[in-house]
Design a protein around this motif. Structure first.
Motif, PDB file in Angstrom:
ATOM      1  N   LEU A 208       1.549  -0.598  27.752  1.00 50.32           N
ATOM      2  CA  LEU A 208       0.850   0.178  26.723  1.00 50.32           C
ATOM      3  C   LEU A 208      -0.497  -0.471  26.385  1.00 50.32           C
ATOM      4  N   GLY A 209      -0.512  -1.802  26.491  1.00 45.99           N
ATOM      5  CA  GLY A 209      -1.776  -2.525  26.317  1.00 45.99           C
ATOM      6  C   GLY A 209      -2.767  -2.126  27.403  1.00 45.99           C
ATOM      7  N   PHE A 210      -2.267  -2.030  28.654  1.00 48.92           N
ATOM      8  CA  PHE A 210      -3.154  -1.600  29.749  1.00 48.92           C
ATOM      9  C   PHE A 210      -3.697  -0.201  29.459  1.00 48.92           C
ATOM     10  N   LEU A 211      -2.792   0.675  28.995  1.00 50.27           N
ATOM     11  CA  LEU A 211      -3.198   2.056  28.733  1.00 50.27           C
ATOM     12  C   LEU A 211      -4.307   2.087  27.683  1.00 50.27           C
ATOM     13  N   LEU A 212      -4.103   1.322  26.637  1.00 53.94           N
ATOM     14  CA  LEU A 212      -5.120   1.292  25.580  1.00 53.94           C
ATOM     15  C   LEU A 212      -6.427   0.692  26.115  1.00 53.94           C
ATOM     16  N   ALA A 213      -6.275  -0.322  26.969  1.00 44.28           N
ATOM     17  CA  ALA A 213      -7.471  -0.964  27.532  1.00 44.28           C
ATOM     18  C   ALA A 213      -8.230   0.011  28.426  1.00 44.28           C
ATOM     19  N   ILE A 214      -7.491   0.834  29.176  1.00 41.57           N
ATOM     20  CA  ILE A 214      -8.146   1.852  30.013  1.00 41.57           C
ATOM     21  C   ILE A 214      -8.969   2.779  29.115  1.00 41.57           C
ATOM     22  N   GLN A 215      -8.357   3.193  28.016  1.00 37.30           N
ATOM     23  CA  GLN A 215      -9.041   4.137  27.128  1.00 37.30           C
ATOM     24  C   GLN A 215     -10.240   3.492  26.437  1.00 37.30           C
ATOM     25  N   ALA A 216     -10.035   2.260  25.944  1.00 37.99           N
ATOM     26  CA  ALA A 216     -11.118   1.592  25.220  1.00 37.99           C
ATOM     27  C   ALA A 216     -12.283   1.307  26.160  1.00 37.99           C
ATOM     28  N   SER A 217     -11.952   0.909  27.376  1.00 38.03           N
ATOM     29  CA  SER A 217     -12.984   0.583  28.352  1.00 38.03           C
ATOM     30  C   SER A 217     -13.764   1.838  28.741  1.00 38.03           C
ATOM     31  N   SER A 218     -13.059   2.944  28.866  1.00 32.39           N
ATOM     32  CA  SER A 218     -13.729   4.204  29.194  1.00 32.39           C
ATOM     33  C   SER A 218     -14.599   4.665  28.025  1.00 32.39           C
ATOM     34  N   TRP A 219     -14.038   4.586  26.827  1.00 34.53           N
ATOM     35  CA  TRP A 219     -14.760   4.977  25.610  1.00 34.53           C
ATOM     36  C   TRP A 219     -16.075   4.222  25.508  1.00 34.53           C
ATOM     37  N   ASN A 220     -15.999   2.958  25.965  1.00 32.23           N
ATOM     38  CA  ASN A 220     -17.153   2.079  25.892  1.00 32.23           C
ATOM     39  C   ASN A 220     -18.353   2.612  26.670  1.00 32.23           C
ATOM     40  N   ILE A 221     -18.089   3.416  27.695  1.00 35.27           N
ATOM     41  CA  ILE A 221     -19.192   3.922  28.521  1.00 35.27           C
ATOM     42  C   ILE A 221     -20.091   4.838  27.682  1.00 35.27           C
TER      43      ILE A 221
ATOM     44  N   SER B 259      -6.897   8.037  18.804  1.00 32.19           N
ATOM     45  CA  SER B 259      -8.346   7.798  18.848  1.00 32.19           C
ATOM     46  C   SER B 259      -8.721   6.585  18.011  1.00 32.19           C
ATOM     47  N   VAL B 260      -8.041   6.446  16.880  1.00 33.85           N
ATOM     48  CA  VAL B 260      -8.338   5.308  16.010  1.00 33.85           C
ATOM     49  C   VAL B 260      -8.090   3.998  16.742  1.00 33.85           C
ATOM     50  N   THR B 261      -6.964   3.929  17.464  1.00 32.77           N
ATOM     51  CA  THR B 261      -6.674   2.661  18.154  1.00 32.77           C
ATOM     52  C   THR B 261      -7.723   2.386  19.224  1.00 32.77           C
ATOM     53  N   ILE B 262      -8.164   3.443  19.909  1.00 33.24           N
ATOM     54  CA  ILE B 262      -9.198   3.244  20.940  1.00 33.24           C
ATOM     55  C   ILE B 262     -10.454   2.647  20.320  1.00 33.24           C
ATOM     56  N   VAL B 263     -10.911   3.307  19.244  1.00 37.88           N
ATOM     57  CA  VAL B 263     -12.142   2.858  18.588  1.00 37.88           C
ATOM     58  C   VAL B 263     -11.981   1.431  18.075  1.00 37.88           C
ATOM     59  N   LEU B 264     -10.850   1.200  17.449  1.00 41.37           N
ATOM     60  CA  LEU B 264     -10.599  -0.114  16.869  1.00 41.37           C
ATOM     61  C   LEU B 264     -10.596  -1.195  17.947  1.00 41.37           C
ATOM     62  N   ALA B 265      -9.930  -0.894  19.070  1.00 41.78           N
ATOM     63  CA  ALA B 265      -9.836  -1.871  20.153  1.00 41.78           C
ATOM     64  C   ALA B 265     -11.227  -2.222  20.677  1.00 41.78           C
ATOM     65  N   ALA B 266     -11.996  -1.186  20.995  1.00 46.84           N
ATOM     66  CA  ALA B 266     -13.318  -1.427  21.582  1.00 46.84           C
ATOM     67  C   ALA B 266     -14.230  -2.142  20.602  1.00 46.84           C
ATOM     68  N   LEU B 267     -14.119  -1.753  19.352  1.00 48.28           N
ATOM     69  CA  LEU B 267     -14.978  -2.330  18.322  1.00 48.28           C
ATOM     70  C   LEU B 267     -14.631  -3.795  18.070  1.00 48.28           C
ATOM     71  N   ALA B 268     -13.343  -4.055  17.974  1.00 45.63           N
ATOM     72  CA  ALA B 268     -12.909  -5.420  17.693  1.00 45.63           C
ATOM     73  C   ALA B 268     -13.284  -6.345  18.839  1.00 45.63           C
ATOM     74  N   GLY B 269     -13.108  -5.866  20.075  1.00 47.75           N
ATOM     75  CA  GLY B 269     -13.399  -6.716  21.219  1.00 47.75           C
ATOM     76  C   GLY B 269     -14.886  -6.924  21.418  1.00 47.75           C
ATOM     77  N   GLY B 270     -15.661  -5.870  21.194  1.00 48.47           N
ATOM     78  CA  GLY B 270     -17.107  -5.973  21.406  1.00 48.47           C
ATOM     79  C   GLY B 270     -17.631  -4.725  22.087  1.00 48.47           C
ATOM     80  N   ARG B 271     -18.150  -3.822  21.283  1.00 53.15           N
ATOM     81  CA  ARG B 271     -18.701  -2.571  21.792  1.00 53.15           C
ATOM     82  C   ARG B 271     -19.907  -2.867  22.663  1.00 53.15           C
ATOM     83  N   GLY B 272     -19.977  -2.203  23.809  1.00 48.17           N
ATOM     84  CA  GLY B 272     -21.128  -2.386  24.672  1.00 48.17           C
ATOM     85  C   GLY B 272     -20.990  -3.528  25.665  1.00 48.17           C
TER      86      GLY B 272
END
Lengths: 622, 245, 292
Positions: free
Chosen positions: A40-53, A245-258
């Protein structure tokens, strides 16, 4: 060993993590629960990484990205039921559906700048949910779709899903890394930093944003198909959940957007915390509260995310000294070299036309703002090979005319022709692709990018080959360094553009425009705010470029500079030209003296050169 | 009247000002000149309270004001016209000027008097009253900006690069206005990139470099000082550009 | 024919209420370039509060806004001071994320305090209607509409005719310019945010009567309101009015002639259609580029 050392630390660390993750099920095969948490972590990472684009690189935040997961799930689920195939085989079609949806939505809301996009993404997520509930014949409504259990032996548990998601994650990250390294990636960051400027240097911002949005949907959609099979059940509320969607945004934001790895890192953290909350906290009710607090805290106290914050801390601990002063580096610069323009796809008229032919023709252009007519029936021609100056009192509409020519604004009436083509209805990037470049009165560099990235960013044409050419290595990057050497700033290629002095920024902006291989460059007050030593270099570069065949149109208030550098000089007053001619004649034209220079300017006896100041000042000096 | 003592200030981590000492006499026009990045504009921002000094003291008539909020400093009679973008683009010229009297909004009579006086002094205020400020040209905006700060009848006016982007004609108008204010007893502190212009306007001059004050004196002294030309003008007598053969 | 007139009248009445709800959102955006995603959660919060007041004391829900409006004004002010002001100067997208997070916090707290179930305030006139010829006008909607119009009128007056309004507009257009004339940027922004929040005092009270709600309802509301704002043009008050009327009409017409399930979807289709033709929305304006 040496080659290994050349690999950046981040990639090395990511590689090690990947090896560990690949080995984990082998080492510890019979524990389904931790595997489920990991996948599930991988799944979220796929989404967050894609969102990041779209949201990290291009800066367009989407709050409805879990929609693509749902679309992928439904596509795979429905097709699996209809065709009687395993959902895994049709999962990529789920990715395609997601891309199609993204491109359709994007073509409507990404044509303009601004905030409509983020809002529409929320609305579309809810709309997708309503659609799934109401299209009963297709989706079985609120009842949802139940799929077959996985075909493999139950002993394998989650291991196949684990590897499937891991492979998808690796692909997503590689894709994201590749995109960022191309000129397309640089263009996206350019859009994030200054969209209007990006358009003026040939970035087709609409297309870039739509492509980025589409690119950010594919792997999520594909993962959605796999996820449907993993759950064996899909329903509207679960598939189009806003909390997703919230988890995606939160993940990408917490890790480092961009950043490349930030979203992945953030995904693992968010997933673990969320899992812990479910286990120890009690149900999804508290998860809403938890995510809410987490989002608020991250935005307030860690807005850049973990990775960039750590990186900044590291840089502070290990500073690298750079000389930024204007004086150093003023010594050396390379001579001008120009590159042949790739032939424009629809170029008309003979290339390399004769010197003196009309290159830019402004025919009766007007522009009004409210009750004020900024440009009034302006007529202006610029001949090939000249350095034409446009001078005139403030508010006479010179900068507005520049904006009309470069496409930053649309004219109310009139025609603009460039190189034999009518351009007044074209978008800014189309004009740039024809060889029209401009600089700004107040420099508009992409301050967070490096100097080199700034210069690589412009796109001289609209071919996909150029768009996806390397921005860090390869011929485009090499050309950028060449141009930086021409303006004498090659040394600063790796620095953040915002850290340069104002005068240096003006030079970088010139180098940036040169990347377009322009036929005509519009310079808006190139001398404003530039100190004398850099100004000397600037004029030198302009002269050399002109010798190489580049035409200039310059707006400038520094009259000695204009009279020295330019021929012909056009005088603007109240939105329309009142005189044109060689500098010597303009200096003595009584109409000009009256409208612009004031009485003080009349040549004094025995003093051939004009003074820079107006009447009141002169009195004060004496 | 206005003085700075060993002021340090900056943005983010760094210090742009590295210990600035400065003195403006009553009814003087003091001009700060110096190369890009010398910290000229920063001095004005510190005085007007937009930027707080990290060290040192700013005082007005002997009273320390270095840590006052911008509106308190306004009440002391110090107003600033920044380099650019001071107006409210979507409000009318009339409203923009009216906003200059925000601090005296309670006293309607005074407000009306001041408004009438400003209209007399700066004709564009009446001529373009209903125009959106965002639609004005650079020179017109500068006039409205100055008009706006007159609403408070200030003792000290801080002008940041009044010549920036202005053609000689608008510039002459601005210069005339500055002289008028000076005659009327206002103290003016201005920052100018264009040395000859700035010192021509001023009674006193200050040369800054690298966040410090290098020279002070009367405008004429500064203009004729040998160090100036080598320091700032690259050996020439005026802001020249590399000229052709 | 009566059907149609009835549907249009109802649509416009509801549109008036939507307009009020969206006005706070568009004001906050217009002034601060902040998209307050929590506006929907504010509405639900007020609705819950109103319901509780009505349930405990029997106070008329719409009259209860006399209490909830100042309460929300204060709430908005505190939220701005403690939270939103900290991200001043960063990009608009950060404000989206922050207020989104805050909306979740409110939802979570309401979940914990009030439980996850539907509620609706039903005062005595809840079922009654005024009759004008063939057309019946439900009293609750008429009262809601009137309250909404009163608040919108007051809002317009404050913004254009008072020093407070002038200061707010000045600070939004140019914070450093406003500081130069003595308008404290933070104070003014807080005031604007508080006024924007206060509009939910009346809006939420009306909501509690007209629509059943539960903590997660705020997603539906905010996406509707945001839809209105986008449709009308971001930051434009007349735009919000027009967008709200269109939403009201789209909903009642679809519900009358189609099915209730599709009614919200139709509105989104309308938004996309409008954006296709006018990307900046109905009343969205483009400013002179170099003026901003």
């Amino acid at each position: 060993m040496n080659r290994l050392r050349a690999v950046p630390r981040a990639h090395l660390a990511a590689g090690l993590c990947l090896v560990a993750l690949l080995l984990y099920p082998v080492v510890n095969p019979w524990q389904p629960y931790p595997q489920a948490v990991m996948l599930l972590g991988f799944l979220l990472a796929i989404q967050a990484s894609s969102w990041n684009i779209i949201a990290g690189y291009a800066g367009y935040i989407s709050l409805g990205h879990s929609m693509f997961l749902g679309l992928g799930s439904y596509t795979a689920g429905i097709l699996a039921l209809r065709w009687g195939v395993n959902p895994l085989w049709v999962a990529p079609i789920g990715g395609v559906t997601a891309v199609v949806a993204a491109v359709l939505i994007g073509s409507v809301v990404l044509r303009t700048r601004g905030h409509a996009f983020v809002i529409i993404t929320i609305a579309m997520l809810l709309a997708a949910q309503i659609l799934a509930i109401n299209s009963k014949s297709l989706t079985q409504g609120s009842d949802g779709i139940t799929l077959d259990l996985p075909f493999w032996d139950r002993d394998f548990q989650n291991i196949p899903f684990y590897y499937l998601f891991l492979v998808l994650l690796v692909l997503t990250v590689l894709f994201s890394a590749w995109l960022r390294s191309t000129k397309f990636g640089t263009g996206l960051v350019a859009i994030r930093e200054d969209e209007g400027k990006a358009a003026s240097i040939g970035v087709n911002t609409t297309r870039f944003k739509i492509v980025a949005y589409g690119a950010s949907a594919f792997f999520i959609g594909t993962a959605g198909g796999v996820y449907a099979y993993y759950l064996t059940f899909i329903n509207p509320v679960g598939s189009f959940a806003i909390l997703g969607s919230v988890t995606i945004v939160l993940a990408a934001l917490a890790g480092g957007r961009g950043t490349l790895y930030g979203p992945v890192l953030g995904a693992f953290i968010v997933n673990l915390v969320s899992e812990a909350a479910t286990v120890y906290g009690g149900g999804s009710q508290s998860r809403v509260l938890l995510f809410g607090f987490a989002l608020v805290l991250v935005v307030l106290f860690l807005p850049r995310g973990i990775l960039p914050t750590v990186e900044a801390w590291w840089r502070r601990r290990h500073p690298v000294d750079v000389e930024y002063t204007d004086q150093a580096g003023a010594l050396a610069r390379a001579p001008v070299t120009t590159r042949e323009r790739a032939p424009a796809p629809a170029a008309t008229g003979p290339e390399g036309a004769a010197e003196g032919e009309i290159l830019l023709d402004v025919r009766g252009v007007s522009k009004r703002f409210g009750g004020l007519t900024a440009v009034d029936d302006a007529r202006l021609t610029v001949r090939r090979g000249t350095i034409t100056a446009l001078i005139g009192p403030n508010g006479s509409g010179k900068t507005t005319l520049f904006n009309l020519i470069s496409g930053g604004m649309a004219a109310d009436s009139g025609e603009i022709w460039f190189g034999g083509r009518r351009i007044d209805a074209m978008r800014p990037w189309e004009r740039a692709h024809l060889g029209l470049g401009r600089t700004y009165q107040v420099t508009r560099l992409f301050k967070e990018m490096t100097v080199q990235e700034n210069v690589v960013a412009p796109l001289p044409d609209s071919r996909p080959r150029t768009m996806f050419a390397g921005g860090v290595h390869g011929h485009e990057a090499a050309r950028a360094r060449e141009l930086l050497d021409i303006v004498g700033l090659g040394r600063l290629a790796g620095e953040r553009a915002g850290a340069l002095s104002y005068g240096q920024q003006k030079l970088v902006e010139l180098a940036q425009v040169l990347m377009l291989e322009p036929k005509l460059i519009l310079l808006d007050e190139p001398a404003g705010g530039v100190n004398p030593s850099l100004l000397g270099r600037l004029t030198e570069v302009i002269r050399e470029l002109n010798d190489d065949g580049v035409t200039f149109l310059i707006v400038e208030h520094n009259i000695p500079l204009v009279l020295d550098l330019c021929d012909p000089v056009v005088v603007f007053s109240h939105g329309t030209p009142i005189a044109e001619g060689p500098p010597g004649r303009i200096r003595e034209d009584p109409l000009v003296l009256d409208a612009y220079l004031g009485d003080d300017w009349r040549p004094a006896a025995g003093d051939g050169g004009p003074r820079t100041q107006g009447a009141a000042t002169r009195e004060a000096v004496q | 009247m206005l003085s700075l003592n060993g002021v340090f200030a900056g943005y983010g981590g760094g210090s742009v000002l590295q210990g600035v000492d400065l003195e403006c006499g009553k009814q003087s026009i003091t001009c700060i000149v110096g190369p890009n990045g010398a910290g000229k504009s920063t001095v004005l921002r510190v005085i007007s309270g937009l930027l707080r000094p990290s060290k040192g003291e700013v005082s007005m008539d002997g009273e320390p004001i270095g840590h006052h909020a911008p509106d308190e400093i306004l009440r002391k009679g110090i107003t600033q016209v920044p380099q650019s973008h001071a107006l409210f683009p979507a409000m009318s010229v009339h409203e923009n000027v009216l906003m200059g009297g925000y601090l005296i909004r309670k006293d309607r009579k005074l407000l009306r008097e001041r408004l009438d006086r400003v209209k007399d002094r700066v004709p564009i205020v009446a001529a373009r009253a209903q125009e959106h400020a965002g639609n004005l040209s650079g020179g017109q905006r500068r006039m409205v900006e100055i008009a706006r700060c007159l609403m408070l009848d200030p003792k000290v006016i801080l002008l940041d690069e009044p010549s920036l982007g202005l053609d000689p004609r608008s510039l002459a108008g601005v210069a005339d206005l500055i002289h008028e204010l000076h005659q009327a007893g206002t103290t003016v502190l201005l920052v100018e990139q264009n040395v000859r212009l700035g010192l021509g306007l001023a009674t006193h001059g200050v040369v800054m470099e690298g966040g410090k004050v290098r020279l002070t004196g009367t405008a004429a002294e500064i203009r004729d000082h040998p160090e100036i030309s080598s320091l700032y003008l690259g050996g020439g007598a005026g802001p020249r550009v590399a000229s052709g053969p | 024919m009566t059907h149609l007139v009835q549907a249009i009248t109802l649509g416009l009445l509801i549109g008036g209420v939507y307009a009020l709800m969206a006005s706070g959102l568009t004001l906050i955006f217009g002034v601060m370039r902040i998209i307050n995603i929590a506006q929907g959660a504010f509405l639900v919060l007020v609705a819950m509060l109103t319901w509780w007041l009505w349930h405990e004391t029997g106070i008329d829900p719409i009259l209860a806004s006399v209490v909830t409006t100042p309460l929300m004004f204060g709430f908005g002010w505190v939220v701005y001071r403690l939270m939103i002001s900290r991200i001043r100067g960063s990009s608009a997208s950060m404000s989206v994320l922050l207020t989104f997070g805050f909306a979740l916090v409110i939802e979570g707290v309401l979940n914990v305090v009030a439980g996850n179930k539907f509620r609706s305030a039903t005062p005595s006139y809840f079922e009654e209607s005024f009759r004008v010829g063939e057309i019946s006008l439900p009293k609750a909607q008429v009262f809601g509409f009137l309250a909404a119009m009163a608040v919108l009128g007051a809002l317009y007056f404050v913004l254009t005719r008072t020093w407070t309004g002038r200061a707010i507009r000045a600070a939004t257009q140019n914070p450093s310019g406003a500081a130069l004339v003595g308008v404290g940027a933070t104070g003014t922004a807080a005031l604007a945010f508080a006024i924007g929040s206060a509009t939910t005092g009346v809006g939420g009270s009306i909501l509690s009567v007209l629509y059943p709600f539960f903590p997660a309802s705020h997603y539906d509301w905010i996406s509707r309101l945001l839809g209105i704002v986008v449709l009308g043009g971001m930051g434009s008050l007349p735009g919000a009015l027009a967008g709200a009327a269109i939403l009201g009409l789209a909903e009642t017409l679809t519900a009358t002639y189609g099915s209730l399930g599709w009614s919200t979807l139709v509105f989104y289709v309308v938004i996309m259609a409008v954006l296709l033709i006018r990307p900046q929305g109905l009343f969205g304006a483009k400013l002179r580029e170099d003026a901003v």
